[in-house]
Design a protein around this motif. Structure first.
Motif, PDB file in Angstrom:
ATOM      1  N   GLY A  99       3.310   1.644  11.928  1.00  0.00           N
ATOM      2  CA  GLY A  99       3.141   3.027  12.359  1.00  0.00           C
ATOM      3  C   GLY A  99       1.694   3.445  12.195  1.00  0.00           C
ATOM      4  O   GLY A  99       1.300   4.537  12.581  1.00  0.00           O
ATOM      5  N   GLY A 100       0.890   2.566  11.562  1.00  0.00           N
ATOM      6  CA  GLY A 100      -0.554   2.795  11.521  1.00  0.00           C
ATOM      7  C   GLY A 100      -1.123   3.268  10.200  1.00  0.00           C
ATOM      8  O   GLY A 100      -2.322   3.554  10.112  1.00  0.00           O
ATOM      9  N   THR A 135      -1.988  -6.005   3.045  1.00  0.00           N
ATOM     10  CA  THR A 135      -1.241  -4.822   2.614  1.00  0.00           C
ATOM     11  C   THR A 135      -0.208  -5.100   1.533  1.00  0.00           C
ATOM     12  O   THR A 135       0.187  -4.197   0.815  1.00  0.00           O
ATOM     13  N   HIS A 189       0.813  -1.223   0.000  1.00  0.00           N
ATOM     14  CA  HIS A 189       0.000   0.000   0.000  1.00  0.00           C
ATOM     15  C   HIS A 189       0.839   1.263   0.000  1.00  0.00           C
ATOM     16  O   HIS A 189       0.320   2.358  -0.174  1.00  0.00           O
ATOM     17  N   ALA A 227       2.934 -10.614   2.581  1.00  0.00           N
ATOM     18  CA  ALA A 227       4.061 -10.036   3.332  1.00  0.00           C
ATOM     19  C   ALA A 227       3.888 -10.435   4.797  1.00  0.00           C
ATOM     20  O   ALA A 227       2.752 -10.550   5.276  1.00  0.00           O
ATOM     21  N   SER A 274       1.493  -8.136   6.570  1.00  0.00           N
ATOM     22  CA  SER A 274       0.076  -8.373   6.256  1.00  0.00           C
ATOM     23  C   SER A 274      -0.433  -9.632   6.952  1.00  0.00           C
ATOM     24  O   SER A 274      -1.620  -9.717   7.311  1.00  0.00           O
ATOM     25  N   ALA A 327      11.263  -2.550   6.093  1.00  0.00           N
ATOM     26  CA  ALA A 327      11.215  -3.760   5.281  1.00  0.00           C
ATOM     27  C   ALA A 327      11.654  -3.495   3.838  1.00  0.00           C
ATOM     28  O   ALA A 327      12.072  -4.392   3.132  1.00  0.00           O
ATOM     29  N   ALA A 349      -0.550  -3.247  12.262  1.00  0.00           N
ATOM     30  CA  ALA A 349      -0.169  -1.892  12.652  1.00  0.00           C
ATOM     31  C   ALA A 349       1.320  -1.797  12.916  1.00  0.00           C
ATOM     32  O   ALA A 349       1.840  -2.423  13.845  1.00  0.00           O
TER      33      ALA A 349
HETATM   34  C1  LIG Z   1       3.415  -4.762   3.520  1.00  0.00           C
HETATM   35  C2  LIG Z   1       3.383  -3.857   4.711  1.00  0.00           C
HETATM   36  N1  LIG Z   1       2.305  -3.897   5.498  1.00  0.00           N
HETATM   37  C3  LIG Z   1       2.233  -3.121   6.608  1.00  0.00           C
HETATM   38  C4  LIG Z   1       3.259  -2.295   6.955  1.00  0.00           C
HETATM   39  C5  LIG Z   1       3.121  -1.506   8.224  1.00  0.00           C
HETATM   40  O1  LIG Z   1       3.107  -0.137   8.056  1.00  0.00           O
HETATM   41  P1  LIG Z   1       1.852   0.744   8.413  1.00  0.00           P
HETATM   42  O2  LIG Z   1       1.458   0.416   9.809  1.00  0.00           O
HETATM   43  O3  LIG Z   1       2.301   2.135   8.241  1.00  0.00           O
HETATM   44  O4  LIG Z   1       0.797   0.385   7.440  1.00  0.00           O
HETATM   45  C6  LIG Z   1       4.403  -2.197   6.159  1.00  0.00           C
HETATM   46  C7  LIG Z   1       5.500  -1.297   6.486  1.00  0.00           C
HETATM   47  O5  LIG Z   1       6.559  -1.314   5.933  1.00  0.00           O
HETATM   48  C8  LIG Z   1       4.458  -3.016   4.994  1.00  0.00           C
HETATM   49  O6  LIG Z   1       5.519  -2.980   4.196  1.00  0.00           O
END
Ligand SMILES: Cc1ncc(COP(=O)(O)O)c(C=O)c1O
Length: 460
Positions: free
Chosen positions: A269-270, A417, A115, A386, A389, A141, A267
């Protein structure tokens, strides 16, 4: 009558949202303001200008504008890889023998595999509009760094990426992708900044953290002409851009005459969670509906479930403004868990406030259980998730199992995600039975929490 719900539902290009939604405009109470550590006072838009692009500084502090137009250039790029599909996990439902309906919004269909591109495109666009030469950032990551490399290449901006050393070593091809798009990638801590050199002097083997990489990227931005810093999570502006996920999901579910009883997101950083839940949280706050909203974090980096709600720095080097958030302390060093994007000490101030005010729940899960869910999902739904996710998948499976036991026919929506093709070291460790779980003890968490700074008159 059984509804004929497709496996994957795509909105048409015309149906795609043309505005981002700012959840703050509907929150009954705002989170406490960011503090400028130099003055001890709330940061003003101008205070943020040396660090952030001006338009983004404005978005960061705007608690009242409900909708922001998505600039046409940004919409044009969104159309290359969006709308993302709303998927129905029929196979997973069947395997779990659950009466629950499981939907997921899949954001992995772009080169960054996540995302993160939704905000990268927006931030690069505003940097270009301001006439900047380039931007700096951190990446954990690697998905955010990749997304931003793509976006900067599109708009012709230079990019410096400080990549957490442990991920830099675990995922060498992430660096290659970023370089393919023209990004300059450095393992953090590096010797290119005061912050990096200080950390290396104290601990030459330091494997890095997002907090440390942020310090380095901010330092480079404020000391280089024509550069600003951009961040892929935590900030209000990032949640605003990510609202496209939730808006599309809401619209697609409405077309199916569906509404989620539970909305689940991982989550770090959210940002994905804040984006996915935005319209559903609006309905909850305004009393229109009452979905359960669940944040899922790693047991090894449990900012929501075991952190404290305090003002803290967003980085280890203590040079950023301070945000009131759930935090494990900016000097907290998480164990080398495989979900690099979830190894951050703090949490979005918006989500922290909503969690504090009991609008949402949080659970912490162990990584072996997360990979068990990831593998089950991959086999059934043909997407290799991932590790980040897969935290949401774990929770969605657990909720669906509860439905099996209670007989309740709940509708579950979770955020998928991204994809995990660069996380094969982690999958290999899991497949070979070499993965372990680290749950920090209270004694291990205490030092970084005790070090959270005081702010005279605000936080003693
Ligand atoms: C695939 C994926 N999901 C989730 C996240 C978590 O980040 P955020 O909480 O900002 O969505 C990341 C962060 O690198 C990510 O790469």
């Amino acid at each position: 009558m059984t509804k004929n719900i497709p496996h994957r539902l795509y909105l048409t290009e015309d149906q795609m949202p043309k505005q981002w939604y700012n959840l703050r405009a509907d929150m009954k109470q705002q989170h406490d303001p960011m503090i400028n550590p130099a003055t001890g006072k709330p940061a003003t838009e101008k205070d943020l200008y040396p660090v952030f692009c001006e338009e983004l500084a404005k978005q960061e502090l705007d608690n009242t504008t409900r909708y922001f137009d998505i600039p046409q250039e940004v919409q044009d790029i969104y159309k290359i890889y969006r709308p993302s599909p709303l998927c129905r996990a029929y196979n997973l439902e069947k395997a779990l023998d659950t009466p629950a309906k499981i939907y997921y919004k899949f954001e992995g269909n772009n080169t960054s595999g996540s995302h993160k591109l939704n905000s990268a495109v927006a931030q690069a666009y505003y940097a270009k509009q301001q006439g900047l030469k380039g931007v700096t950032t951190e990446t954990g990551a690697g998905q955010w760094g990749t997304a931003l490399s793509e976006a900067c290449s599109y708009f012709g901006l230079d990019l410096e990426v400080y990549m957490v050393k442990v991920s830099f070593t675990q995922k060498p091809f992430r660096k290659s992708i970023m370089e393919t798009f023209g990004g300059n990638v450095f393992a953090s801590p590096s010797d290119r900044t005061e912050a990096g050199r200080k950390i290396l002097a104290e601990d030459p083997d330091n494997s890095g953290s997002l907090g440390c990489a942020i310090s380095e990227a901010v330092e480079r931005a404020v000391s280089s002409d024509g550069y600003r810093y951009v961040l892929g999570s935590v900030l209000n502006q990032v949640l605003l851009h990510q609202s496209i996920i939730g808006l599309e999901a809401e619209q697609a579910m409405a077309m199916l005459d569906e509404y989620p009883d539970i909305v689940i997101g991982c989550a770090g950083g959210g940002s994905n969670l804040g984006g996915l839940i935005a319209p559903f949280m609006r309905d909850k706050i305004t009393g229109k509906k009452d979905p359960r909203i669940v944040a899922v974090e790693p047991a090894s980096c449990p900012s929501f479930t075991r952190g404290v709600y305090k003002y803290d720095f967003c980085d280890t080097g203590k040079i950023t403004p301070m945000a009131k958030m759930y935090t494990l302390g900016c000097t907290f060093k998480p164990s080398a868990n495989h979900a690099g994007g979830l190894r951050y000490h703090g949490m979005s101030p918006i989500l922290s406030k909503l969690y504090h005010d009991k609008y949402m729940e949080a659970v912490a899960v162990e990584q072996t259980k997360v990979f068990e869910a990831a593998v089950q999902f991959a086999k059934l739904e043909t997407i290799l998730p991932a590790p980040e996710s897969a935290h949401a998948i774990r929770c969605a499976i657990d909720e669906a199992i509860k439905c099996r036991e209670s007989g309740e026919e709940k509708t579950i929506l979770f955020g998928l995600t991204g994809t995990g093709y660069f996380d094969m070291t982690a999958y290999a460790a899991y497949n070979e039975g070499k993965m372990s779980d680290h749950i920090p003890t209270d004694e291990e968490l205490k030092p970084a929490i005790d070090e959270i700074p005081t702010i005279p008159g605000i936080q003693e």
